[in-house]
Design a protein around this motif. Structure first.
Motif, PDB file in Angstrom:
ATOM      1  N   LYS A 116      35.877 -15.221   1.164  1.00 32.43           N
ATOM      2  CA  LYS A 116      35.219 -15.845   2.322  1.00 32.43           C
ATOM      3  C   LYS A 116      36.221 -16.365   3.348  1.00 32.43           C
ATOM      4  O   LYS A 116      35.856 -17.133   4.237  1.00 32.43           O
ATOM      5  N   VAL A 117      37.461 -15.919   3.213  1.00 31.28           N
ATOM      6  CA  VAL A 117      38.524 -16.405   4.091  1.00 31.28           C
ATOM      7  C   VAL A 117      38.968 -15.279   5.020  1.00 31.28           C
ATOM      8  O   VAL A 117      39.024 -14.108   4.624  1.00 31.28           O
ATOM      9  N   ASN A 118      39.285 -15.630   6.253  1.00 34.06           N
ATOM     10  CA  ASN A 118      39.750 -14.655   7.233  1.00 34.06           C
ATOM     11  C   ASN A 118      41.224 -14.358   6.964  1.00 34.06           C
ATOM     12  O   ASN A 118      42.093 -15.184   7.261  1.00 34.06           O
ATOM     13  N   THR A 119      41.510 -13.209   6.361  1.00 32.73           N
ATOM     14  CA  THR A 119      42.875 -12.885   5.951  1.00 32.73           C
ATOM     15  C   THR A 119      43.442 -11.722   6.745  1.00 32.73           C
ATOM     16  O   THR A 119      42.711 -10.940   7.355  1.00 32.73           O
ATOM     17  N   ALA A 120      44.754 -11.611   6.711  1.00 30.57           N
ATOM     18  CA  ALA A 120      45.458 -10.490   7.332  1.00 30.57           C
ATOM     19  C   ALA A 120      46.676 -10.159   6.485  1.00 30.57           C
ATOM     20  O   ALA A 120      47.467 -11.052   6.157  1.00 30.57           O
ATOM     21  N   TYR A 121      46.844  -8.904   6.107  1.00 29.99           N
ATOM     22  CA  TYR A 121      47.989  -8.479   5.304  1.00 29.99           C
ATOM     23  C   TYR A 121      49.183  -8.226   6.202  1.00 29.99           C
ATOM     24  O   TYR A 121      49.132  -7.391   7.110  1.00 29.99           O
ATOM     25  N   GLU A 175      48.155 -18.427  21.314  1.00 32.36           N
ATOM     26  CA  GLU A 175      48.240 -18.194  22.750  1.00 32.36           C
ATOM     27  C   GLU A 175      46.959 -17.636  23.357  1.00 32.36           C
ATOM     28  O   GLU A 175      46.829 -17.559  24.569  1.00 32.36           O
ATOM     29  N   THR A 176      46.030 -17.194  22.542  1.00 30.83           N
ATOM     30  CA  THR A 176      44.772 -16.652  23.049  1.00 30.83           C
ATOM     31  C   THR A 176      43.617 -17.345  22.362  1.00 30.83           C
ATOM     32  O   THR A 176      43.772 -18.032  21.359  1.00 30.83           O
ATOM     33  N   LYS A 177      42.436 -17.126  22.877  1.00 33.17           N
ATOM     34  CA  LYS A 177      41.248 -17.669  22.231  1.00 33.17           C
ATOM     35  C   LYS A 177      41.033 -16.954  20.907  1.00 33.17           C
ATOM     36  O   LYS A 177      41.422 -15.796  20.749  1.00 33.17           O
ATOM     37  N   PRO A 178      40.402 -17.617  19.925  1.00 31.37           N
ATOM     38  CA  PRO A 178      40.136 -16.962  18.643  1.00 31.37           C
ATOM     39  C   PRO A 178      39.431 -15.634  18.830  1.00 31.37           C
ATOM     40  O   PRO A 178      38.459 -15.525  19.567  1.00 31.37           O
ATOM     41  N   SER A 179      39.955 -14.592  18.171  1.00 27.29           N
ATOM     42  CA  SER A 179      39.403 -13.258  18.344  1.00 27.29           C
ATOM     43  C   SER A 179      38.401 -12.942  17.255  1.00 27.29           C
ATOM     44  O   SER A 179      38.291 -13.638  16.253  1.00 27.29           O
ATOM     45  N   LYS A 180      37.689 -11.859  17.418  1.00 21.32           N
ATOM     46  CA  LYS A 180      36.666 -11.427  16.470  1.00 21.32           C
ATOM     47  C   LYS A 180      37.224 -10.360  15.545  1.00 21.32           C
ATOM     48  O   LYS A 180      36.616  -9.336  15.299  1.00 21.32           O
ATOM     49  N   LEU A 181      38.438 -10.612  15.024  1.00 20.32           N
ATOM     50  CA  LEU A 181      39.055  -9.641  14.149  1.00 20.32           C
ATOM     51  C   LEU A 181      38.314  -9.578  12.823  1.00 20.32           C
ATOM     52  O   LEU A 181      37.739 -10.565  12.365  1.00 20.32           O
ATOM     53  N   ASN A 182      38.351  -8.417  12.198  1.00 17.83           N
ATOM     54  CA  ASN A 182      37.678  -8.229  10.918  1.00 17.83           C
ATOM     55  C   ASN A 182      38.354  -9.046   9.830  1.00 17.83           C
ATOM     56  O   ASN A 182      39.574  -9.198   9.805  1.00 17.83           O
ATOM     57  N   VAL A 183      37.568  -9.553   8.898  1.00 11.82           N
ATOM     58  CA  VAL A 183      38.118 -10.201   7.717  1.00 11.82           C
ATOM     59  C   VAL A 183      38.907  -9.176   6.907  1.00 11.82           C
ATOM     60  O   VAL A 183      38.533  -8.004   6.810  1.00 11.82           O
ATOM     61  N   HIS A 184      40.025  -9.600   6.309  1.00 15.08           N
ATOM     62  CA  HIS A 184      40.881  -8.750   5.472  1.00 15.08           C
ATOM     63  C   HIS A 184      41.454  -7.566   6.242  1.00 15.08           C
ATOM     64  O   HIS A 184      41.481  -6.447   5.776  1.00 15.08           O
ATOM     65  N   GLU A 185      41.913  -7.816   7.449  1.00 19.78           N
ATOM     66  CA  GLU A 185      42.525  -6.727   8.216  1.00 19.78           C
ATOM     67  C   GLU A 185      44.003  -6.592   7.851  1.00 19.78           C
ATOM     68  O   GLU A 185      44.573  -7.436   7.186  1.00 19.78           O
ATOM     69  N   GLN A 186      44.604  -5.524   8.331  1.00 14.21           N
ATOM     70  CA  GLN A 186      46.044  -5.343   8.204  1.00 14.21           C
ATOM     71  C   GLN A 186      46.647  -5.422   9.600  1.00 14.21           C
ATOM     72  O   GLN A 186      46.232  -4.701  10.500  1.00 14.21           O
ATOM     73  N   VAL A 187      47.592  -6.321   9.771  1.00 11.27           N
ATOM     74  CA  VAL A 187      48.201  -6.497  11.075  1.00 11.27           C
ATOM     75  C   VAL A 187      49.257  -5.419  11.295  1.00 11.27           C
ATOM     76  O   VAL A 187      50.132  -5.229  10.449  1.00 11.27           O
ATOM     77  N   PRO A 188      49.215  -4.696  12.401  1.00 13.63           N
ATOM     78  CA  PRO A 188      50.196  -3.625  12.649  1.00 13.63           C
ATOM     79  C   PRO A 188      51.554  -4.189  12.977  1.00 13.63           C
ATOM     80  O   PRO A 188      51.679  -5.339  13.362  1.00 13.63           O
TER      81      PRO A 188
END
Length: 366
Positions: free
Chosen positions: A154-159, A353-366
């Protein structure tokens, strides 16, 4: 129009596994005004560069049963939260970045009380108590292992992987007197050392010397027998600052399985025999090591099952099997995220630096 630099408080304390990734991120955010949050008498006093003002709070970890000691710890936690809140407010900070550990608790709570974004980096394969308890309060949780996301549904994560020190990004010269044409075994127990591993290695060493190998043994500061073995092919040191050069030169490592050590092994493509620290919180080193074992990047042995005879024979077999070592090195390299520091710094920038985005939960950051 001139904008003042963004002010970021980094909360990272205790061990190299917490501090080195935080320093790597700070190195990528040179345009930010960064200050540091730590605790008294820990490694940050030595490792945090002088350009980052260091603030300390008296927080402690919850490692004991409930009792009078727990009441004292809770009291210090409340005091620490209020101290960090005051620091964030008077310092007009824009955000908090933390690499976990018990210092993260008051930093996260204080920041959220003020409505500031918080980025937490979890470097271990299985999240610790602090991450499980406080990650729902964070704006984003960055992960060192992609598989960790399943423990935080249930946490917004990014690998993003786990950042390493900048020295690991380029070839480093080894200042130790090791001949270039000999196999080199590096033994490292993490920033705390590993007396049980040290004892095993000293029992195995004569057979490895006979096979032509050299050993660089980082014993840690607390081993009373650190100087008990003397041999022309043996270098014993409590610690060594040029880990990048040492692992780049090594043919094989015998290591604990802290997330920082594994990241450095992956970046330097060093095959390893991993011996997870058996008393790590929630056995997290075993979970870290399993991610290397399942891909064939390392051999893993529980400390309780590893005899001197077994360790001696496994090392000799690997030293006599260059193709196996080469395959392990490639598998290890496949686990590396070479630009992790850049990815994590970009994630911080994106959220601050930006407003909170609507990125998918468990995304992979490029």
């Amino acid at each position: 129009m001139h904008h003042p630099p963004i002010r970021l408080l980094i909360a990272a304390s205790g061990t190299g596994g917490h501090l080195f990734p935080a320093i790597a991120v700070a190195d990528q955010l040179q345009d930010y005004k960064i200050e540091w949050l730590g605790v008294p008498d820990r490694l940050e006093r030595e490792l945090v560069p002088a350009q980052y003002p260091l603030h300390t709070i008296p927080v402690e970890g919850f490692q004991q049963r409930f009792g009078l000691g727990t009441v004292r710890i809770l009291g210090r936690l409340v005091a620490s939260i209020l101290q960090v809140r005051r620091l964030l407010k008077t310092g007009q900070f824009d955000a908090v970045f933390t690499t976990g550990g018990y210092i993260a608790g008051p930093a996260i709570i204080a920041a959220r009380m003020l409505g500031l974004p918080v980025i937490l980096h979890e470097s271990n394969a299985i999240p610790g108590k602090v991450t499980r308890w406080f990650s729902p309060l964070c704006t984003r949780v960055a992960l060192g292992f992609a598989s960790t996301a399943k423990y935080l549904p249930k946490v917004n994560t990014a690998y993003v992987g786990t950042p390493v020190r900048s020295s690991f990004q380029s070839p480093q010269k080894l200042e130790l007197p090791i001949p270039e044409d000999v196999p080199l075994i590096v033994v490292v127990g993490g920033s705390q050392g590993a007396i049980a591993v040290n004892q095993l290695v000293r029992q195995c060493a004569p057979a490895w010397f006979e096979a032509g190998a050299w050993i660089v043994h980082l014993t840690g500061e607390k081993d009373p027998d650190a100087q008990s073995l003397q041999h022309p092919q043996y270098v014993s040191l409590p610690f060594y600052h040029n880990m990048a050069g040492l692992l780049q030169r090594a043919n094989l490592a015998v290591s604990r399985a802290g997330s920082g050590s594994l990241t450095e092994l992956a970046i330097t493509q060093t095959p390893a025999i991993l011996i997870p620290y058996p008393f790590a919180a929630e056995d997290h080193q075993a979970f870290n090591a399993a991610s290397f074992a399942t891909t064939g990047a390392a051999l893993v042995f529980r400390q309780t099952e590893l005899t001197p005879e077994l360790l001696e024979s496994k090392v000799l077999h690997l030293l006599q099997s260059p193709q196996v070592l080469q395959t392990m090195a490639q598998k290890t390299a496949d686990l590396a995220v070479a630009d992790s520091g850049v990815r994590l710094a970009n994630l911080v920038r994106q959220l601050v630096e930006t407003k909170p985005s609507k990125l998918n939960v468990h995304e992979q950051v490029p």
